[in-house]
Design a protein around this motif. Structure first.
Motif, PDB file in Angstrom:
ATOM      1  N   MET B   1       0.831  -1.205   0.000  1.00  0.00           N
ATOM      2  CA  MET B   1       0.000   0.000   0.000  1.00  0.00           C
ATOM      3  C   MET B   1       0.858   1.246   0.000  1.00  0.00           C
ATOM      4  N   LEU B   3       3.821   1.306  -1.161  1.00  0.00           N
ATOM      5  CA  LEU B   3       4.446   1.359  -2.479  1.00  0.00           C
ATOM      6  C   LEU B   3       3.484   1.937  -3.508  1.00  0.00           C
ATOM      7  N   ALA B   4       2.199   1.592  -3.367  1.00  0.00           N
ATOM      8  CA  ALA B   4       1.224   2.158  -4.309  1.00  0.00           C
ATOM      9  C   ALA B   4       1.171   3.673  -4.162  1.00  0.00           C
ATOM     10  N   TRP B   5       1.241   4.111  -2.926  1.00  0.00           N
ATOM     11  CA  TRP B   5       1.247   5.542  -2.656  1.00  0.00           C
ATOM     12  C   TRP B   5       2.464   6.213  -3.280  1.00  0.00           C
ATOM     13  N   VAL B   6       3.615   5.588  -3.107  1.00  0.00           N
ATOM     14  CA  VAL B   6       4.841   6.149  -3.685  1.00  0.00           C
ATOM     15  C   VAL B   6       4.735   6.200  -5.200  1.00  0.00           C
ATOM     16  N   ASN B   7       4.193   5.111  -5.750  1.00  0.00           N
ATOM     17  CA  ASN B   7       4.027   5.088  -7.192  1.00  0.00           C
ATOM     18  C   ASN B   7       3.105   6.201  -7.661  1.00  0.00           C
ATOM     19  N   ILE B   9       2.602   9.064  -6.264  1.00  0.00           N
ATOM     20  CA  ILE B   9       3.323  10.337  -6.206  1.00  0.00           C
ATOM     21  C   ILE B   9       4.257  10.473  -7.401  1.00  0.00           C
ATOM     22  N   TYR B  10       4.965   9.385  -7.704  1.00  0.00           N
ATOM     23  CA  TYR B  10       5.891   9.464  -8.841  1.00  0.00           C
ATOM     24  C   TYR B  10       5.147   9.775 -10.122  1.00  0.00           C
ATOM     25  N   GLU B  11       4.022   9.066 -10.334  1.00  0.00           N
ATOM     26  CA  GLU B  11       3.290   9.288 -11.588  1.00  0.00           C
ATOM     27  C   GLU B  11       2.739  10.701 -11.653  1.00  0.00           C
ATOM     28  N   PHE B  16       3.006  15.925 -14.165  1.00  0.00           N
ATOM     29  CA  PHE B  16       3.107  17.364 -13.960  1.00  0.00           C
ATOM     30  C   PHE B  16       4.288  17.936 -14.735  1.00  0.00           C
ATOM     31  N   GLY B  19       3.669  17.993 -18.511  1.00  0.00           N
ATOM     32  CA  GLY B  19       2.812  19.105 -18.900  1.00  0.00           C
ATOM     33  C   GLY B  19       3.536  20.433 -18.854  1.00  0.00           C
ATOM     34  N   MET B  20       4.282  20.634 -17.791  1.00  0.00           N
ATOM     35  CA  MET B  20       5.005  21.893 -17.666  1.00  0.00           C
ATOM     36  C   MET B  20       6.015  22.049 -18.802  1.00  0.00           C
ATOM     37  N   THR B  23       4.079  23.203 -22.000  1.00  0.00           N
ATOM     38  CA  THR B  23       3.693  24.621 -21.998  1.00  0.00           C
ATOM     39  C   THR B  23       4.915  25.514 -22.006  1.00  0.00           C
ATOM     40  N   ALA B  24       6.003  25.073 -21.391  1.00  0.00           N
ATOM     41  CA  ALA B  24       7.217  25.886 -21.449  1.00  0.00           C
ATOM     42  C   ALA B  24       7.722  25.990 -22.878  1.00  0.00           C
TER      43      ALA B  24
END
Lengths: 468, 258, 225
Positions: B1, B3-7, B9-11, B16, B19-20, B23-24
């Motif tokens: 669980m 690890l899923a959370w860490v994954n 966050i990474y994704e 992000f 996308g940045m 637009t940059a």
């Protein structure tokens, strides 16, 4: 010391050596007002144009570029030469515009969109001031002012230069968080006072969001307070001074990966505090008309807009002060400290201006990149991602300080102007490398394992897309 | 669980940053003016309008000299936006004296064009509506398709530039070129017939003229009719008198002499 | 061409130069920063969105969309207005803060458009419910045509008097007829009910078709012509 020296200077100038409380009050307000009016206010105003131009550039179009300053120039010419007939005034205006530098400047103002600022301001002042019948009178009218107060008050504790700081209280960071709570009340009052169900809904959502995101903000500030040992913002800036020409290495963000992580978390939590996209569901156009500021028009709404941009600047200034050395220059800080007082003030204030303008540009950039979060996603992000990461960083930071202190002890850093040197953990180059490599390596391993375990594409999708 | 959370966050961070980056890239390319993401804005009205395809249904144009006022377009129109009057000209051909299309009702469907038997009504590719400036008139003429040749974008730009300057300040060559791309049939085609772009004075004058002619005709017709009636009456009276003269005076039964 | 109807120094002995100058400046501000209401009903709405898009950007003219009528200056009625929607459009118009202008975009808003003859449910022209300043013909008008209409509206906004209103009815926009404004109502203002917000339908029925009077702006503005 309680108040910045500039405050005491003004107070003694007003009422002699032992200044009375009201003279100190006047001094306090003066020193707070000067950077706010001279630095924050213009950047907040220009921020609206920055937003429109940057958004346009990212969307392959031009932003406002047709409005020049010709309206203002015409007004000035007509008022100055009121005794001449109209045709003569127009000729004078044409002559002025034809002068060598003037036409170029006017053209630049037009192309950059700053002329648009003047037109927007003039129009906004001329709008009808409506107070709808179903509103709660005093609450509706007072809300914009409270929002504005919450946006401007915290600047009293932010140091703009060595002597340009109003409050040097030992609880400066706490003061900033507390004073920015006025906006919460302002939002709630706006939502309730509008007498409009959708405004109330927007106001409630805004309050829930802002109050929730105060937690990561507080925790991130707590991390810096832990590292620097003080809550006084000016002393935190002094803590990041390393006395060398490569001053940027002294900045908090480079001291420990946990501090770098806390900087990012503070920035994103601050973004949510300002209700900027992607966290702007309180004023989601397609859902709530305009959220809590639906019923506001003209100058009242202008105050909300000003409060929003001022809060963005506040977040930028806070991140700069806590993590990026405040008003210090990245290179050559000792040389700047040796300059005469007035020059040093101007340069330092200018550096801080550059830093928080970059912060504003970053916020605008994020706004026009990301779609809006749903309200439950906003809450999940706060409580299930930002808060645990903040707590982990705090833990890691404390561990770093403990081990570092055990390994090398503490040393006193260089004095910074009139602030005496502060205590730093004694880390030589090797120690610094260890504080960076170990947590980052651990995190990299963890991420790799997590990716292997959970980051795989569904086999059917992989087959369909060719495994991209 | 965890690890899923860490994954997660990474994704999130990965998306992000992607996308940045996009637009940059757009921001930088737009500001520099080179690259694939430069501004595509067409700054109308400083720049001329887009050049649209040939079959775009723009404003209608009616060649008044061949319109026979048959009302076919009127009948075909689904929203009844036509109003027209006709009168016979010197060769006894019916010609339009008034032809208005209510632009607020017209839906630019083109049914009227299909109905017109003489092809006087046509659909142009014009959609700009600024005929009270000279530049607008030139561009409008160009877009009405009245010209024999098509103009390309550089020509349109040139025309807009030339038309915005006073005519005296142009060189002879420019003047000649501008005249060559102007509608040869003259200004009166726009403004009097076909599109209702009257100035109020012109319309008032045209209306008054039409009223006057109508009154004259009616007066003439009434006079002719009165004259005819008088003639007939005179003839009838004469016939009656002649009839009375022909029959013997006296009693109708043929006479009962005393 | 001097339009005698427009208040100007020397034209109106009650007018003060200072007031006119400041009025001119205020009108400049209003003209260059028209915020339009995010309002669209049908196909013209798509063209309106595209006019705000990258290709025909109206943001460069200073126009940005606002979701709430309180913060909007301009309502571009883009799309078919049914009888059901008409009262809502009226509500939105009344909620707009002054100064406010209305642009009727497309045939449906001008006169009912394709639905004007036989439809039972479509309002034959939005100017039966709200006063309209500029009519833009088209079905739908191209973005360039919409920008043309906005330019005509800006000429009208330029003549708006904030201060020098003394004895004039503030609901009547001072100034000449615009290039597309048709249907001269009372006092020469565009639209039938601009001088009396409560007035409703003016029947146009079978009288002369409403042809947009373009060309030079008409001489209007109350008083003897």
């Amino acid at each position: 010391m309680e108040f910045g020296p500039a405050v005491n200077t003004i107070a003694t100038w007003i009422s002699g050596p032992d200044p009375s409380w009201w003279a100190v009050g006047i001094g306090l307000v003066a020193v707070w007002v000067i950077p706010v009016l001279a630095i924050v206010f213009p950047v907040a105003a220009v921020g609206q144009i920055i937003e429109r131009k940057v958004a346009a550039a990212m969307q392959r179009r031009h932003g406002p570029n047709t409005v020049g300053m010709d309206g203002i120039l015409r007004l000035v010419v007509r008022l100055a030469f009121f005794f001449l007939p109209r045709a003569a005034q127009d000729r004078i205006q044409a002559r002025i515009t034809a002068l060598p530098g003037v036409g170029w400047t006017l053209g630049l103002l037009q192309r950059s969109g700053l002329g648009q600022l003047a037109a927007d301001g003039v129009k906004m002042i001329g709008k009808e001031d409506i107070v709808p019948a179903g509103t709660d009178g005093l609450v509706f009218r007072a809300a914009p002012y409270l929002a504005l107060v919450g946006a401007f008050l915290p600047f009293a504790a932010i140091p703009f230069a060595q002597n340009l700081v109003a409050l040097e209280v030992p609880v400066g960071a706490l003061y900033v968080v507390a004073a920015s709570g006025f906006t919460v009340v302002g939002l709630l009052m706006a939502g309730w006072g509008s007498g409009n169900k959708f405004s109330l809904l927007g106001g409630m959502r805004a309050v829930a969001q802002v109050v929730s995101y105060e937690i990561p903000v507080g925790l991130a500030i707590a991390g810096v307070v832990l590292w620097c040992g003080t809550m006084d913002l000016h002393q935190i800036v002094a803590h990041q001074y390393n006395g060398q020409w490569y001053s940027f290495l002294g900045w908090n963000i480079f001291q420990s990966p946990f501090l770098a992580l806390l900087a990012c978390l503070l920035f994103f939590a601050g973004l949510a505090e300002c209700q900027r996209t992607p966290f702007d569901m309180a004023e989601a156009e397609s859902e709530l008309v305009s959220g809590f500021n639906t019923e506001y028009s003209g100058l009242r709404w202008g105050m909300f807009a000003m409060a929003e941009y001022s809060e963005m600047i506040l977040v930028g200034a806070l991140v700069s002060t806590l993590f990026l050395g405040g008003y210090q220059s990245p290179i050559g800080e000792p040389w700047i400290m040796s300059l005469p007082g007035w020059l040093e003030t101007i340069i330092h204030a200018g550096i801080l201006l550059v830093k928080f303008t970059l912060g504003v540009v970053l916020m605008v950039w994020i706004r026009w990149t990301l779609p809006r979060f749903r309200v439950d996603q906003v809450m999940r992000l706060c409580w299930l991602t930002l808060v645990p990461l903040c707590l982990l960083s705090l833990f890691g930071l404390a561990l770093t300080m403990l081990l570092g202190g055990l390994a090398g002890g503490v040393h006193t850093g260089p004095a910074y102007g009139r602030i005496p040197g502060m205590q730093h953990i004694n880390l030589d180059a090797l120690g610094w490398l260890v504080t960076w490599v170990v947590p980052v390596g651990f995190a990299a391993v963890l991420v790799a394992v997590a990716r292997r375990r959970h980051g795989q594409m569904h086999p059917a999708l992989k087959q369909l897309t060719g495994g991209a | 669980m965890i690890l899923a959370w860490v994954n997660g966050i990474y994704e999130g961070v990965d998306a992000f940053l992607t996308g940045m980056g996009t637009t940059a890239r757009f921001l930088v390319e737009n500001v520099r003016g080179q690259g694939g993401a430069t501004a595509v804005t067409r700054q109308y009205p400083q720049q001329p309008a887009e050049i649209v395809g040939e079959r775009v249904r723009g404003h209608l144009f009616n060649k008044a000299d061949i319109c026979i006022v048959c009302h076919a377009c009127d009948k075909a129109c689904p929203v009844d936006c036509f109003s027209m009057d006709g009168e016979r000209d010197a060769n006894n051909k019916m010609r339009a004296s008034r032809f208005d299309i209510d632009l607020s009702k017209c839906i630019y469907c083109g049914l009227c064009v299909r109905a017109c038997p003489t092809d006087s009504l046509s659909m142009t590719t014009g959609f700009e509506i600024d005929p009270h400036t000279d530049a607008g008139r030139y561009l409008f003429r160009r877009n009405t398709g009245q010209l024999d040749r098509k103009l390309d974008a550089p020509d349109v730009v040139r025309m807009a530039q030339l038309a915005n300057q006073p005519r005296e300040s142009l060189s002879a060559e420019d003047r000649a070129w501008l005249d060559s791309v102007v509608d040869p049939a003259g200004e009166h085609l726009i403004g009097m017939y076909g599109l209702g772009y009257f100035t109020p004075e012109e319309k008032a004058k045209a209306d008054a003229e039409r009223e006057r002619k109508k009154k004259e005709k009616e007066a003439a017709a009434a006079a002719a009719k009165a004259a005819k009636a008088a003639l007939e009456k005179a003839a009838a009276e004469k016939a009656l008198a002649a009839k009375e003269a022909a029959t013997p005076a006296g009693r109708p039964d043929g006479g009962n002499a005393p | 061409m001097v339009d005698p109807g427009i208040a100007r120094p020397g034209n109106d002995p009650d007018e003060q130069v200072l007031v006119t100058t400041v009025d001119e400046f205020l009108a400049w501000g209003k003209e260059n920063s028209l915020f339009y209401l995010l309002f669209a009903t049908a196909c013209c709405g798509i063209e309106l969105m595209q006019t705000g898009g990258p290709r025909y950007d109206v943001d460069r003219l200073g126009m940005i969309p606002r979701a709430t009528p309180r913060q909007a200056d301009l309502m571009i009625v883009a799309g078919t207005i049914t009888h059901k929607m008409a009262s809502r459009v009226r509500t939105l118009w009344e909620q707009m803060t002054e100064p406010r202008w209305v642009v009727s975009m497309g045939s449906c808003a001008n006169s009912g458009g394709p639905f004007s003859k036989w439809s039972y449910s479509v309002l034959n022209g939005v100017d039966k419910y709200i006063p309209v300043d500029v009519y833009i013909p088209g079905c739908p008008p191209r973005p360039e045509a919409l920008i043309d209409g906005v330019m005509a509206l800006r000429e009208r906004v330029r003549k708006y008097r904030t201060l020098g209103m003394r004895d004039r009815d503030p609901h009547v926009v001072q100034g000449g007829d615009c290039a597309f404004g048709s249907h001269p109502g009372r006092d020469g203002a565009c639209g039938p009910s601009s001088a009396a917000p409560g007035a409703l339908a003016m029947s146009r029925g079978d009288e002369s078709p409403r042809t947009p009077q373009s060309g030079k702006p008409a001489q209007v503005n109350g008083g003897p012509a």
